[in-house]
Motif scaffolding. Structure first.
Motif, PDB file in Angstrom:
ATOM      1  N   SER A  50      48.258  22.536  46.059  1.00 55.71           N
ATOM      2  CA  SER A  50      48.842  23.319  44.790  1.00 55.71           C
ATOM      3  C   SER A  50      47.355  23.922  43.914  1.00 55.71           C
ATOM      4  O   SER A  50      47.358  25.064  43.685  1.00 55.71           O
ATOM      5  CB  SER A  50      49.582  22.625  43.882  1.00 55.71           C
ATOM      6  OG  SER A  50      49.081  21.661  43.341  1.00 55.71           O
ATOM      7  N   LEU A  52      44.509  24.127  45.448  1.00 55.90           N
ATOM      8  CA  LEU A  52      43.973  25.253  46.169  1.00 55.90           C
ATOM      9  C   LEU A  52      44.540  26.574  46.249  1.00 55.90           C
ATOM     10  O   LEU A  52      43.983  27.709  46.152  1.00 55.90           O
ATOM     11  CB  LEU A  52      43.860  24.949  47.652  1.00 55.90           C
ATOM     12  CG  LEU A  52      42.873  23.622  48.082  1.00 55.90           C
ATOM     13  CD1 LEU A  52      42.889  23.166  49.435  1.00 55.90           C
ATOM     14  CD2 LEU A  52      41.331  24.023  47.580  1.00 55.90           C
ATOM     15  N   GLY A  53      45.999  26.481  46.117  1.00 59.31           N
ATOM     16  CA  GLY A  53      46.706  27.604  45.812  1.00 59.31           C
ATOM     17  C   GLY A  53      46.510  28.420  44.522  1.00 59.31           C
ATOM     18  O   GLY A  53      46.262  29.627  44.531  1.00 59.31           O
ATOM     19  N   LEU A  55      43.526  28.189  43.221  1.00 56.70           N
ATOM     20  CA  LEU A  55      42.025  28.793  43.337  1.00 56.70           C
ATOM     21  C   LEU A  55      42.286  30.009  44.154  1.00 56.70           C
ATOM     22  O   LEU A  55      41.520  31.016  43.797  1.00 56.70           O
ATOM     23  CB  LEU A  55      41.438  27.952  43.937  1.00 56.70           C
ATOM     24  CG  LEU A  55      40.710  26.561  43.009  1.00 56.70           C
ATOM     25  CD1 LEU A  55      39.802  25.552  43.809  1.00 56.70           C
ATOM     26  CD2 LEU A  55      40.074  27.258  41.771  1.00 56.70           C
ATOM     27  N   SER A  56      43.094  29.993  45.247  1.00 58.55           N
ATOM     28  CA  SER A  56      42.911  31.308  45.907  1.00 58.55           C
ATOM     29  C   SER A  56      43.789  32.456  45.206  1.00 58.55           C
ATOM     30  O   SER A  56      43.449  33.602  45.420  1.00 58.55           O
ATOM     31  CB  SER A  56      43.974  31.001  47.302  1.00 58.55           C
ATOM     32  OG  SER A  56      45.298  30.727  47.102  1.00 58.55           O
ATOM     33  N   GLY A  57      44.703  32.061  44.428  1.00 56.36           N
ATOM     34  CA  GLY A  57      45.275  33.106  43.434  1.00 56.36           C
ATOM     35  C   GLY A  57      44.161  33.714  42.547  1.00 56.36           C
ATOM     36  O   GLY A  57      44.097  34.894  42.378  1.00 56.36           O
ATOM     37  N   VAL A  59      40.854  33.886  43.353  1.00 56.30           N
ATOM     38  CA  VAL A  59      40.017  34.557  44.115  1.00 56.30           C
ATOM     39  C   VAL A  59      40.526  36.108  44.577  1.00 56.30           C
ATOM     40  O   VAL A  59      40.094  37.119  44.381  1.00 56.30           O
ATOM     41  CB  VAL A  59      39.656  33.907  45.350  1.00 56.30           C
ATOM     42  CG1 VAL A  59      39.194  34.820  46.493  1.00 56.30           C
ATOM     43  CG2 VAL A  59      38.890  32.630  45.120  1.00 56.30           C
ATOM     44  N   GLY A  60      42.084  36.026  44.952  1.00 56.37           N
ATOM     45  CA  GLY A  60      42.877  37.325  44.944  1.00 56.37           C
ATOM     46  C   GLY A  60      42.790  38.153  43.828  1.00 56.37           C
ATOM     47  O   GLY A  60      42.625  39.157  43.942  1.00 56.37           O
TER      48      GLY A  60
END
Length: 79
Positions: A50, A52-53, A55-57, A59-60
């Motif tokens: 969650s 990492l999710g 963080l990926s959000g 970055v996106g």
């Protein structure tokens, strides 16, 4: 997930964990260790994923904002 499947997976996980750690235990203790480990590991892994999710959000979102800035600079009003 059925209880029988959880017990089988717990027994396998407990067996592997006790062998890796070089601990001799009886069958019940091995299954309990495996099921407990599955619960703890699943909880920790879900928490890590969650984060990492999120963080990926981020970055996106940054990449999307950079794309919009590039489009605005390229096709927007000229000074």
């Amino acid at each position: 997930m059925s209880v029988v499947f959880l017990i089988i997976i717990g027994a396998a996980a407990g067996f592997l964990a006790t062998r890796f750690m070089k601990v001799e235990t009886d069958l019940i203790t091995t299954v309990v260790i495996g099921i407990g480990g599955a619960l703890i590991g699943g909880f920790l892994l879900r928490g890590i994923l969650s984060v990492l999710g999120l963080l990926s959000g981020l970055v996106g979102a940054v990449l999307g904002a950079m794309a919009l800035i590039w489009l605005w600079q390229t096709y927007g009003p000229k000074k």
